[in-house]
Design an enzyme around this catalytic site. Structure first.
Site, short mmCIF file in Angstrom:
data_model
loop_
_atom_site.label_atom_id
_atom_site.label_comp_id
_atom_site.label_asym_id
_atom_site.label_seq_id
_atom_site.Cartn_x
_atom_site.Cartn_y
_atom_site.Cartn_z
N LYS A 107 16.58 33.88 56.16
CA LYS A 107 15.22 34.53 56.44
C LYS A 107 15.19 34.59 58.37
CE LYS A 107 12.62 30.32 55.76
NZ LYS A 107 12.23 30.23 57.19
N ASP A 108 16.15 33.65 58.63
CA ASP A 108 15.94 33.67 60.23
C ASP A 108 16.83 34.69 60.83
OD1 ASP A 108 14.28 31.35 59.90
OD2 ASP A 108 15.70 29.97 59.88
N ARG B 277 5.95 18.90 60.05
CA ARG B 277 4.71 19.65 59.40
C ARG B 277 3.87 18.42 58.60
NH1 ARG B 277 6.53 25.79 58.10
NH2 ARG B 277 8.28 25.53 59.20
N ARG C 171 3.19 36.24 57.94
CA ARG C 171 3.39 36.68 56.46
C ARG C 171 2.32 35.72 55.70
NH1 ARG C 171 5.64 34.46 52.08
NH2 ARG C 171 7.18 33.19 53.52
N ARG C 172 2.63 34.36 55.84
CA ARG C 172 1.81 33.48 55.05
C ARG C 172 0.29 33.40 55.61
NH1 ARG C 172 6.29 28.70 55.50
NH2 ARG C 172 7.69 29.23 53.51
N CYS D 199 8.88 39.65 63.88
CA CYS D 199 8.06 38.72 63.74
C CYS D 199 6.44 39.11 64.00
CB CYS D 199 8.38 37.52 64.44
SG CYS D 199 9.80 36.40 63.74
N ARG E 172 4.03 24.60 63.76
CA ARG E 172 5.39 24.75 63.89
C ARG E 172 6.23 23.31 63.35
NH1 ARG E 172 7.13 29.06 64.45
NH2 ARG E 172 9.03 28.39 64.23
#
Length: 320
Positions: free
Chosen positions: A89-90, A162, A138-139, A250, A156
């Site tokens: 995904k990165d 987190r 997205r989230r 992004c 981040r």
């Protein structure tokens, strides 16, 4: 071991230095050593990427997609590493010239995981006006689509960072990928979010091995490709085609997910307004035996239909 591989070859694997990235790279290294019958040894080379240096900003404020791969890509291009291990995904849609994604090991759980230290199981159940920490556009948009009253703050950092921010009371809840929690043996801290609520990011749950195949012994290329898990590889093809079709960056909140169920390949995709007020969703399926081109076509078709439904121009977040 693939025929023609020179004995006792050392391969340097480039990766980020986070605990999760190291788990992923070490697993790839261990699998390469095992599949070579011990004729290959692997050395892990860690990098602090531009994305790792961000602590409070969104990616869009610092260059967007590719921030977690550029330094490692450069090391592969310069021959300082033989291959790189990335979270798919990165990886941007356009790869550095000469590089290819050679392997996609078996995908872990692609869903997002909802985490709250207050016993809440879903964003739907949070108190009115509660705070959710995430740096994912997205989230953020998907959360606001469910609960427009919630407040979003930027989170981040790696998994441990987190979790510490939650403990410090900087938010009431956050999200982490279930795949990463699986690899870290931490799934107990999260509740999986149904894909019907949050379509994952394209490539979420898949790791990939990148290299410059023309610069490697063909036997090494074959060894790397032996890591492939076919369903994961095909899902990656479909999801990356979707991402490229929408020129995924992004700045746009989007999710795309392909999977094989009951002999059919299913694909769900969506794009959302930043505030979650509108979302454009499409789904389709392929039956029977499919080719790489057919899976790529499925992903592209979903992307094209979403763009048409959205009127051609995709909604985008602005810099903070």
């Amino acid at each position: 071991m693939p025929a023609g591989l020179a004995p006792k070859l050392k391969l340097k694997i480039g990766t980020r230095g986070s605990p999760l990235a190291l788990v992923q790279a070490r697993q790839v290294g261990a699998d390469l050593e095992r599949l070579s019958n011990g004729e290959v040894t692997c050395e892990i080379v860690t990098f602090t990427t531009g994305g790792d240096k961000l602590t409070t900003q969104r990616l869009i404020n610092a260059g967007g997609k590719g921030l977690f791969t550029r330094e490692i890509d450069k090391a592969v291009d310069e021959g300082r590493c033989d291959l790189a291990v990335h979270s798919l995904k990165d990886v941007p849609g356009a790869l550095p010239e000469g590089q290819a994604l050679l392997a996609f090991p078996k995908r872990e759980d692609p869903r997002d995981g909802f985490i709250s230290l207050n016993g809440v199981k879903s964003a739907r159940d949070l108190p009115e006006g509660a705070t959710v920490g995430t740096a994912s556009l997205r989230r953020e948009s998907q959360t606001l689509a469910m609960r427009p009253d919630l407040k979003i703050v930027t989170f981040r950092g790696n998994v441990q960072t987190r979790m510490k921010k939650l403990e410090d009371g900087l938010a009431d809840a956050t999200y982490l990928a279930m795949s990463g929690l699986e690899r870290l043996e931490m799934t107990h801290v999260a509740v999986p979010v149904p894909i019907t609520d949050m379509i994952p990011a394209a490539g979420q749950g898949i790791i990939t091995v990148a290299a410059r195949p023309d610069d490697l012994d063909p036997a090494v290329v074959d060894l790397i490709k032996s890591l492939n898990h076919e369903q994961s590889r095909l899902a990656a093809i479909a999801e990356r085609a979707f991402l490229v079709e929408l020129d995924g960056s992004c700045r746009t909140a989007m999710g795309g997910h392909a999977r094989l169920e009951d002999g059919k390949w299913l694909f769900d995709g969506e794009v959302l307004e930043p505030d979650g007020s509108r979302r454009w969703m499409q789904a389709d399926a392929l039956s029977g035996e499919v080719t790489d081109d057919a899976l790529a076509g499925l992903g592209r078709s979903i992307g094209q239909r979403i763009r048409e439904a959205a009127g051609g121009d995709l909604p985008a977040f602005e810099d903070d």
